[in-house]
Design an enzyme around this catalytic site. Structure first.
Site, PDB file in Angstrom:
ATOM      1  N   ASP A 117      14.013   0.390  -1.036  1.00 35.36           N
ATOM      2  CA  ASP A 117      13.822   1.149  -2.259  1.00 35.36           C
ATOM      3  C   ASP A 117      12.590   2.032  -2.120  1.00 35.36           C
ATOM      4  OD1 ASP A 117      14.542   1.571  -5.092  1.00 35.36           O
ATOM      5  OD2 ASP A 117      12.625   0.597  -5.511  1.00 35.36           O
ATOM      6  N   GLU A 143      15.543   4.903   1.033  1.00 34.03           N
ATOM      7  CA  GLU A 143      15.780   5.821  -0.082  1.00 34.03           C
ATOM      8  C   GLU A 143      14.814   6.991   0.016  1.00 34.03           C
ATOM      9  OE1 GLU A 143      15.878   5.980  -4.986  1.00 34.03           O
ATOM     10  OE2 GLU A 143      14.712   4.432  -3.963  1.00 34.03           O
TER      11      GLU A 143
END
Length: 610
Positions: free
Chosen positions: A342, A371
């Site tokens: 993330d 990400e």
């Protein structure tokens, strides 16, 4: 014939189109008209952040009324920028990048070309190439009916699976944003493995599964424990084992830039018996967080107080996540085959380096995805150029540039802009990263793709407005036609298509939380599902999608076509978003016929090159 001075996308000028390995030889050629009367020509090359080098070009053979000037370079790893310069009786001129090609100017107007040079030993897992990813928001996929144990009493359990996710606050009933649980679980995912196999899926990306006190679970409470509503460690092991039998790999969502304030590490709400960083400055976790004035003044992710930021460089935190018995390796040993990080662009280099080392030492073919919303090869974050895809950090990234280009094109964009955006990524990315890109067109962070394509108005209005919206029958039909075109592109471009759970049955919804509804197993669009199954079968049966070339053929008037080619195998892809039939002439070594594509339709076929 008229030629540009330079075009990095053509082998006439550049011996290799994509990024190159460290030490690999690369030839760059400048092509100047004889009337330019160039005396000397140079390559101006600079490693990112360093001074520009002036490298002489050697005059070579002629091509019609043009003369070649070239040089061969073998740069070491890093990010480079280059342009050209030449002298003549008429003055000194620069050749810089304008609208993608080289243009001559007296001043260095325009941009430099990018050259990515990656580590010569950089490899990525083969199993993901040519595959299909399926993203699951665990709470909203399938409830196995298995009894849930040790569930905290302050959670709101939704009885009606068709209920719209909560977007308002009712603290009297605990039914408020982030606290409504639909009880999807790991056993539910396991029971649906045959369904996923039927879609052609070979990789499941699970949004966070660790104990946390919101349904999205991005506010981790305990990295070493499965959330009780999802099951337990035994359920996870069983899921991974059964998935492997189906040829499906599991990758997990790692949220390390912050934890939850309601966690064993911070413990602001005193849920846990241990001493968290908020409870005492002597806590073993105190150094993990960024206190400005303990205990209430601390750095929080994007200013959200429930998400205290971690100090990823902290030695103890780094050891907890990446050591031999740390979080990363623990779950790999139990069956996971990779991690998605993330907000990877908010994680420091030392952390990313350590995560890659831990993953690859524990399981060499594990997949490390990050990400990053922009071009990951030239991304700048925290005032520094990042090196995500040069061999020491990520394998690949979530491919937002492709996602944006696909949606823009099927919504009426032009084919030339689409092709150009695709070629930009192909040129900048190492091939091993390119062919492992997560090609999504919808995720838990975006409005449902059917809603975006069917509803042409503003989709980012307030939640009260979004909650009331539904696609009309006409909008649904328009959206599904566009969705099929988008899916054809998504499934055939370089990289790996990622299907967000429920998109294949026509699930609607605007932004969070409306894009996170429960999968409707009874009333989904079965015809759309069959379309995705056929598309998945076609993809898995054609080896070109593993690492084949991308060759543009046609792009104009809302119509665009390209080839994917690997050895003698090819796949032709044509998509027409216009309201008129289009005719495309394809290479004679593929067919002697012209291809006609109807309005708002596509053409997709495979074959052997003659």
């Amino acid at each position: 014939m008229q030629y540009y001075p330079f075009d990095s996308r053509k082998s006439l000028y550049k011996s290799k189109f994509s990024a190159v390995k460290s030490g690999e030889s690369l030839t760059l050629r400048l092509l100047l008209h004889k009337d330019a009367k160039a005396d000397e020509a140079f390559l101006l090359l600079s490693k990112d952040g360093e001074d520009e080098q002036k490298i002489p070009l050697t005059q070579r053979e002629s091509l019609e009324d043009y003369i070649f000037y070239d040089t061969e370079i073998s740069p070491s790893g890093g990010l480079y920028w280059y342009r050209f310069f030449y002298t003549s009786p008429f003055g000194n001129y620069f050749v810089t990048k304008v609208n993608g090609v080289g243009i001559v100017n007296l001043e260095p107007i325009g941009a430099s070309w990018q050259l990515t040079v990656y580590d010569s030993d950089f490899t990525t897992p083969d199993w993901i190439k040519g595959g299909i990813i399926y993203q699951i928001f665990p709470d909203r996929f399938y409830d196995s009916g298995k009894a849930k144990k040790n569930v905290p009493s302050d959670r709101f359990i939704v009885k009606d699976k068709k209920k719209q996710p909560t977007f308002t606050q009712d603290f009297s009933t605990n039914d408020f944003l982030g606290n409504d649980y639909y009880c999807g679980d790991l056993e539910g995912v396991r029971l649906k493995l045959p369904y996923l196999k039927g879609l052609g899926v070979n990789c499941i990306y699970l949004n966070p599964i660790f104990e946390a006190h919101s349904n999205h679970r991005y506010n981790t409470a305990d990295y070493m424990k499965i959330d009780p509503l999802l099951g337990d460690e035994k359920d996870f092991i069983r899921l991974c084992k059964d998935a492997k039998k189906q040829g499906i790999h599991i990758i997990l969502d790692g949220v390390f830039s912050h934890t939850g304030d309601d966690s064993i590490y911070f413990n602001k709400k005193n849920r846990y018996s241990g001493i968290g960083a908020y409870n005492s400055e002597n806590s073993k976790y105190h150094g993990w967080f960024k206190f400005k004035n303990w205990p209430d003044d601390y750095e929080a992710w994007w200013g959200v107080p429930t998400l205290p930021e971690t100090v990823e460089e902290n030695e103890n935190f780094l050891e907890f996540i990446t050591s031999k018995n740390g979080v990363i390796r623990h779950w790999l040993r139990l069956g996971a085959d990779g991690w998605r990080l993330d907000v990877a662009d908010e994680l420091p280099d030392v952390f990313l380096d350590s995560v890659r080392t831990a993953i690859k030492q524990e399981k060499k073919d594990a997949f490390l995805l990050g990400e990053v919303w922009e071009d990951a090869t030239n991304k700048v974050s925290y005032n520094a150029r990042r090196r995500f895809l040069r061999g020491k950090q990520l394998d690949s990234v979530m491919n937002y540039p492709f996602a944006n280009s696909i949606v823009d094109f099927v919504m009426g964009g032009n084919g030339e802009a689409f092709i150009s955006s695709i070629l930009d990524i192909i040129e900048n990315y190492p091939p091993c990263s390119l062919h492992t890109l997560m090609n999504h067109i919808g995720t838990h962070d975006t409005a449902r793709i059917l809603t975006r394509l069917g509803f042409e108005g503003q989709v980012l209005a307030d939640r009260n407005w979004q909650a009331e919206q539904r696609l009309s029958k006409e909008q649904q039909e328009i959206g599904k036609k566009r969705l099929k075109l988008a899916a054809v592109l998504q499934y055939t471009l370089p990289g790996v298509p990622s299907l967000y759970y429920g998109d294949e049955i026509g699930t609607e919804g605007f932004g969070d939380p409306f894009c996170r509804g429960f999968f409707d197993w009874e009333n989904g669009d079965k015809a759309l599902t069959e379309f995705y199954k056929k598309l998945g079968k076609f993809r898995r049966e054609n080896s070109v999608f593993k690492d084949g070339e991308f060759i543009p053929l046609h792009f104009e008037n809302g119509c665009m076509a390209y080839l994917r080619k690997r050895d003698k195998d090819f796949v032709f892809v044509g998509v027409n978003t216009s309201d008129a039939e289009r005719e495309i002439e394809i290479p004679k070594n593929l067919s002697n016929e012209k291809i006609k594509i109807g309005p708002n339709d596509f053409c997709l076929f495979s074959g052997k090159i003659k």
